[in-house]
Scaffold this active site. Structure first.
Site, mmCIF file in Angstrom:
data_model
loop_
_atom_site.group_PDB
_atom_site.id
_atom_site.type_symbol
_atom_site.label_atom_id
_atom_site.label_comp_id
_atom_site.label_asym_id
_atom_site.label_seq_id
_atom_site.Cartn_x
_atom_site.Cartn_y
_atom_site.Cartn_z
ATOM 1 N N ASN A 9 0.857 -1.189 0.000
ATOM 2 C CA ASN A 9 0.000 0.000 0.000
ATOM 3 C C ASN A 9 0.895 1.242 0.000
ATOM 4 O O ASN A 9 1.511 1.562 1.011
ATOM 5 C CB ASN A 9 -0.888 -0.029 1.259
ATOM 6 C CG ASN A 9 -1.774 1.194 1.349
ATOM 7 O OD1 ASN A 9 -1.904 1.964 0.391
ATOM 8 N ND2 ASN A 9 -2.391 1.376 2.500
ATOM 9 N N TRP A 10 0.944 1.910 -1.147
ATOM 10 C CA TRP A 10 1.835 3.081 -1.250
ATOM 11 C C TRP A 10 1.179 4.336 -0.677
ATOM 12 O O TRP A 10 1.792 5.382 -0.620
ATOM 13 C CB TRP A 10 2.252 3.302 -2.716
ATOM 14 C CG TRP A 10 3.053 2.170 -3.298
ATOM 15 C CD1 TRP A 10 3.415 1.002 -2.679
ATOM 16 C CD2 TRP A 10 3.606 2.090 -4.626
ATOM 17 N NE1 TRP A 10 4.142 0.195 -3.547
ATOM 18 C CE2 TRP A 10 4.272 0.842 -4.744
ATOM 19 C CE3 TRP A 10 3.591 2.933 -5.733
ATOM 20 C CZ2 TRP A 10 4.921 0.435 -5.912
ATOM 21 C CZ3 TRP A 10 4.236 2.531 -6.903
ATOM 22 C CH2 TRP A 10 4.897 1.295 -6.989
ATOM 23 N N LYS A 11 -0.088 4.210 -0.317
ATOM 24 C CA LYS A 11 -0.838 5.325 0.292
ATOM 25 C C LYS A 11 -0.714 6.600 -0.552
ATOM 26 O O LYS A 11 -0.686 6.529 -1.775
ATOM 27 C CB LYS A 11 -0.362 5.570 1.727
ATOM 28 C CG LYS A 11 -0.262 4.292 2.541
ATOM 29 C CD LYS A 11 -0.164 4.568 4.003
ATOM 30 C CE LYS A 11 0.065 3.267 4.753
ATOM 31 N NZ LYS A 11 -0.339 3.330 6.125
ATOM 32 N N HIS A 96 -9.857 0.810 3.971
ATOM 33 C CA HIS A 96 -8.616 0.952 4.739
ATOM 34 C C HIS A 96 -8.891 1.840 5.953
ATOM 35 O O HIS A 96 -9.667 2.792 5.875
ATOM 36 C CB HIS A 96 -7.514 1.558 3.863
ATOM 37 C CG HIS A 96 -6.174 1.513 4.545
ATOM 38 N ND1 HIS A 96 -5.790 2.465 5.457
ATOM 39 C CD2 HIS A 96 -5.168 0.609 4.479
ATOM 40 C CE1 HIS A 96 -4.584 2.154 5.914
ATOM 41 N NE2 HIS A 96 -4.185 1.031 5.330
ATOM 42 N N GLU A 98 -7.393 4.183 7.315
ATOM 43 C CA GLU A 98 -7.182 5.635 7.164
ATOM 44 C C GLU A 98 -8.400 6.278 6.501
ATOM 45 O O GLU A 98 -8.735 7.420 6.791
ATOM 46 C CB GLU A 98 -5.888 5.895 6.371
ATOM 47 C CG GLU A 98 -4.660 5.652 7.244
ATOM 48 C CD GLU A 98 -3.434 5.143 6.508
ATOM 49 O OE1 GLU A 98 -3.376 5.249 5.266
ATOM 50 O OE2 GLU A 98 -2.528 4.611 7.193
ATOM 51 N N GLU A 168 -6.224 -5.454 9.827
ATOM 52 C CA GLU A 168 -5.207 -4.462 10.139
ATOM 53 C C GLU A 168 -5.560 -3.757 11.445
ATOM 54 O O GLU A 168 -6.373 -2.827 11.456
ATOM 55 C CB GLU A 168 -5.140 -3.410 9.021
ATOM 56 C CG GLU A 168 -4.735 -3.959 7.681
ATOM 57 C CD GLU A 168 -4.082 -2.863 6.851
ATOM 58 O OE1 GLU A 168 -2.918 -3.036 6.488
ATOM 59 O OE2 GLU A 168 -4.728 -1.830 6.595
ATOM 60 N N GLY A 174 1.716 1.704 10.721
ATOM 61 C CA GLY A 174 2.674 2.808 10.663
ATOM 62 C C GLY A 174 3.269 3.170 12.018
ATOM 63 O O GLY A 174 3.910 4.201 12.172
ATOM 64 N N SER A 216 2.689 -2.810 10.306
ATOM 65 C CA SER A 216 4.131 -2.861 10.540
ATOM 66 C C SER A 216 4.772 -4.193 10.141
ATOM 67 O O SER A 216 5.700 -4.677 10.810
ATOM 68 C CB SER A 216 4.452 -2.495 11.994
ATOM 69 O OG SER A 216 3.979 -1.182 12.282
ATOM 70 N N GLY A 237 2.418 -1.306 4.339
ATOM 71 C CA GLY A 237 2.573 0.100 3.966
ATOM 72 C C GLY A 237 4.045 0.452 3.799
ATOM 73 O O GLY A 237 4.642 0.260 2.733
ATOM 74 N N GLY A 238 4.651 0.947 4.873
ATOM 75 C CA GLY A 238 6.025 1.456 4.829
ATOM 76 C C GLY A 238 7.022 0.556 4.107
ATOM 77 O O GLY A 238 7.739 1.004 3.205
HETATM 78 C C1 PEP Z 1 -1.017 -0.155 5.693
HETATM 79 O O1 PEP Z 1 -0.753 0.831 5.036
HETATM 80 O O2 PEP Z 1 -2.077 -0.743 5.467
HETATM 81 C C2 PEP Z 1 -0.053 -0.596 6.699
HETATM 82 C C3 PEP Z 1 -0.265 -1.725 7.318
HETATM 83 O O3 PEP Z 1 1.034 0.197 6.920
HETATM 84 P P1 PEP Z 1 2.414 -0.211 7.699
HETATM 85 O O4 PEP Z 1 2.867 -1.489 7.087
HETATM 86 O O5 PEP Z 1 3.336 0.938 7.416
HETATM 87 O O6 PEP Z 1 2.063 -0.365 9.134
#
Ligand code: PEP
Length: 250
Positions: A9-11, A96, A98, A168, A174, A216, A237-238
């Site tokens: 997920n590049w957000k 998601h 967010e 999640e 994050g 994470s 994500g990251g």
């Molecule tokens: C996400 O963006 O859905 C996510 C899980 O981010 P991260 O891996 O950075 O926690």
């Protein structure tokens, strides 16, 4: 057999130049290491077409982070799945945290989107998860049950092959705080049980459903998480936004 998916997920991150460069590195490096894990990436909407063009035919699936559940119509600022299909995108992430947290997206709106996508031949990646306050007040299972039931209301059992779920925990996204494999497994098993309870004869459907863990996930914790019986991949994500860490997830 459940699919194992590593979804990036590049957000709303990366400049155009960075997104293109990451897509080119993915094209070079990921197909040869992916083997039994399906690579997916979800770039920002602005970069979707360029990334989809670069990754076409590589086996790396390109998905959208959101859509509006309609054909071409007057919905300013939104994107129709039809427009996504035109650029080769047939997977859409829905709900998601967010979007739920900052944009007021409800499980019932997610349900409309999932219906639209599945009816029209797309794949939906539906995200659920509890906040820290909900976990600490003992509401994890209640919250997850409601997100699963509302989000998947009325979905036919024969559409489930085009559905992927992601658990999640919001407190792990994050933050660097990853759920332990046991904590994640407990909720994944619960989600599978909830899905099985949605309709009579759905236990086979629930068994074949891929449920990804997100929060994470990194190269150094992915193996332990994926060893759990009900964890079928990661939504990342990251660590998905840099080629070395994304490659380390395969
Ligand atoms: C996400 O963006 O859905 C996510 C899980 O981010 P991260 O891996 O950075 O926690």
């Amino acid at each position: 057999m459940r699919k194992t998916v590593i979804a990036g997920n590049w957000k709303m991150n990366l400049s155009e130049k960075e997104a293109i460069s990451l897509a080119q590195s993915i094209k070079e490096k990921i197909p040869s290491v992916a083997k039994d894990r399906i690579p997916m990436v979800f770039p920002s909407p602005l970069h979707l077409a360029s990334v989809a063009r670069i990754l076409e035919g590589t086996g790396v699936v390109v998905g959208a982070q959101n859509c509006y559940p309609s054909g071409l119509a007057a919905f300013t600022g939104e994107t129709s799945p039809e427009q996504l299909r035109e650029i080769g995108v047939k997977v859409v992430m829905i709900g998601h945290s967010e979007r739920r947290q900052f944009l007021g997206e409800s499980s019932s709106f997610c349900n409309e989107k999932i219906h639209y996508l599945l009816k029209n031949g797309y794949t939906a990646l539906y995200c659920v998860g509890e906040t820290l306050a909900e976990r600490e007040s003992g509401k994890t299972f209640e919250v997850i049950a409601s997100q699963v039931k509302e989000g998947l209301k009325g979905i036919e059992s024969n559409s489930f092959s085009n559905l992927i779920l992601a658990y999640e925990p919001v407190w792990a996204i994050g933050t660097g705080k990853v759920a332990t494999p046991a904590q994640a497994q407990e909720v994944h098993a619960f989600i599978r049980k909830e899905v099985a309870g949605l309709f009579v004869g759905a236990s086979g459907v629930a068994e074949s459903l891929s449920i990804l863990y997100g929060g994470s996930v990194k190269p150094d914790n992915v193996t332990a998480l994926l060893k759990e019986k009900d964890i079928d991949g990661g939504l990342v994500g990251g660590a998905s936004q840099k080629i070395d860490s994304y490659q380390g997830l395969f």
